[in-house]
Design an enzyme around this catalytic site. Structure first.
Site, short mmCIF file in Angstrom:
data_model
loop_
_atom_site.label_atom_id
_atom_site.label_comp_id
_atom_site.label_asym_id
_atom_site.label_seq_id
_atom_site.Cartn_x
_atom_site.Cartn_y
_atom_site.Cartn_z
N ASP A 210 -46.84 4.71 24.92
CA ASP A 210 -46.24 5.69 25.83
C ASP A 210 -45.35 6.63 25.04
O ASP A 210 -45.16 6.46 23.83
CB ASP A 210 -45.41 4.97 26.91
CG ASP A 210 -44.30 4.13 26.29
OD1 ASP A 210 -43.20 4.66 26.09
OD2 ASP A 210 -44.53 2.93 25.98
N ASP A 212 -42.06 7.01 25.76
CA ASP A 212 -40.72 6.68 26.19
C ASP A 212 -40.40 7.55 27.40
O ASP A 212 -41.24 7.69 28.28
CB ASP A 212 -39.72 6.83 25.04
CG ASP A 212 -38.46 6.00 25.25
OD1 ASP A 212 -38.60 4.80 25.54
OD2 ASP A 212 -37.36 6.54 25.11
#
Length: 291
Positions: A210, A212
């Site tokens: 991802d 973040d």
């Protein structure tokens, strides 16, 4: 020369490797308590392998409760020479996208609730972690990743946070913009520091899941999306690990970067002042320099 014994610390999906011979789960007792789980030992392409589920099978340990000292001690006790850490992480860089791997070479340690050293009162030691990962082992991981067709970045700074919560938006922006971190995770510290104290070569393979929370087009961390990305990353991780025995070989020379001699001048406590109980607990990780 010594026999190569590769340890892989990571999720359970990494251990389902075709061709692993003589596979068996082994319980290991350490002076630092029980490791995260039993350790899977076997032989892959003529090279001894050890697999350790960092969070335990079924994911029973949070990042803060992983028994890092027991894990590293257990690997050293089994004769491991090289430790490959495989872990999920978030990215602070647009070009380091979910599904990519990053071979970490630096850390910023922001953990605070974990025991970070084998040494202490009664036997004091200071090792250098200026360069916390082993370039030789990292290069082998890079070659394995590129041969497997994985999008991999060589070098990156890993921000180790305590967790278990993900970052706030303000923290994510600070780590990215002010501190210059490239990826963020919760498990490589104090693991890397302990591996250095145990004189083990250590490489960190960070698998991006991802962005973040800093990325304007992605918003906050989405756990279901992370799990989907993790599934694909596990397949890539197995492919990388499967290629390591051929690259490292069954026998090894001393580490050219001195990882396996990190304690040579590190222990400061005079022999006559050392605590016998502490020295006893250090039999595996520091026996080479204490006996």
């Amino acid at each position: 020369m010594t026999r190569t014994k590769i340890a892989v610390i990571g999720g359970s999906g990494l251990y389902d490797i075709d061709g692993l011979q003589d596979a068996r789960w082994t319980e290991v007792k350490t002076p630092w308590g029980a490791p995260s789980d039993a350790l899977l030992t076997g032989v892959l392409d003529g090279v001894d392998m050890v697999f350790l589920p960092r969070h335990g099978r079924g994911h029973v340990h949070s990042p803060s409760t992983v028994p890092y000292r027991a894990n590293i001690d257990a690997l050293k006790r089994l004769g491991c020479t090289d430790v490959v850490s495989v872990s999920a992480c978030g990215s602070f860089r647009e070009d380091m996208a979910p599904g990519d791997f990053v071979l970490v070479d630096q850390f910023i340690d922001r953990t605070f609730a974990r025991e970070k050293s084998f040494f202490g009162t009664g036997c004091v030691a200071h090792v250098s972690v200026a360069h916390p990962t082993c370039p030789r082992l990292t290069e082998a991981c890079y070659k394995a990743a590129t041969d497997a067709g994985i999008s991999v970045h060589q070098g990156g700074t890993y921000l180790a946070m305590e967790g278990p919560q993900f970052s706030t938006l303000a923290e994510s922006r600070m780590y990215r913009e002010s501190w210059g971190a490239d990826v963020i995770g919760m498990t490589n510290m104090p693991e890397a520091k302990l591996a250095r104290e145990a004189e083990l070569c250590y490489a960190s393979v960070a698998m991006i899941t991802d962005y973040d929370s800093w990325h304007p087009d992605h918003g906050e961390v989405d756990v279901p999306e992370i799990i989907r990305t993790l599934t694909g990353n596990a397949d890539k991780g197995r492919d990388l690990v499967r290629r390591l025995p051929a690259l490292l070989g069954a026998e090894r020379n001393p580490c050219p970067h001195g990882c396996d001699r990190a304690l040579e001048f590190a222990i400061l406590t005079a022999p006559e002042a050392r605590d016998a109980d502490m020295v006893g607990k250090l039999d595996a990780v520091a026996g080479r320099v204490l006996t």
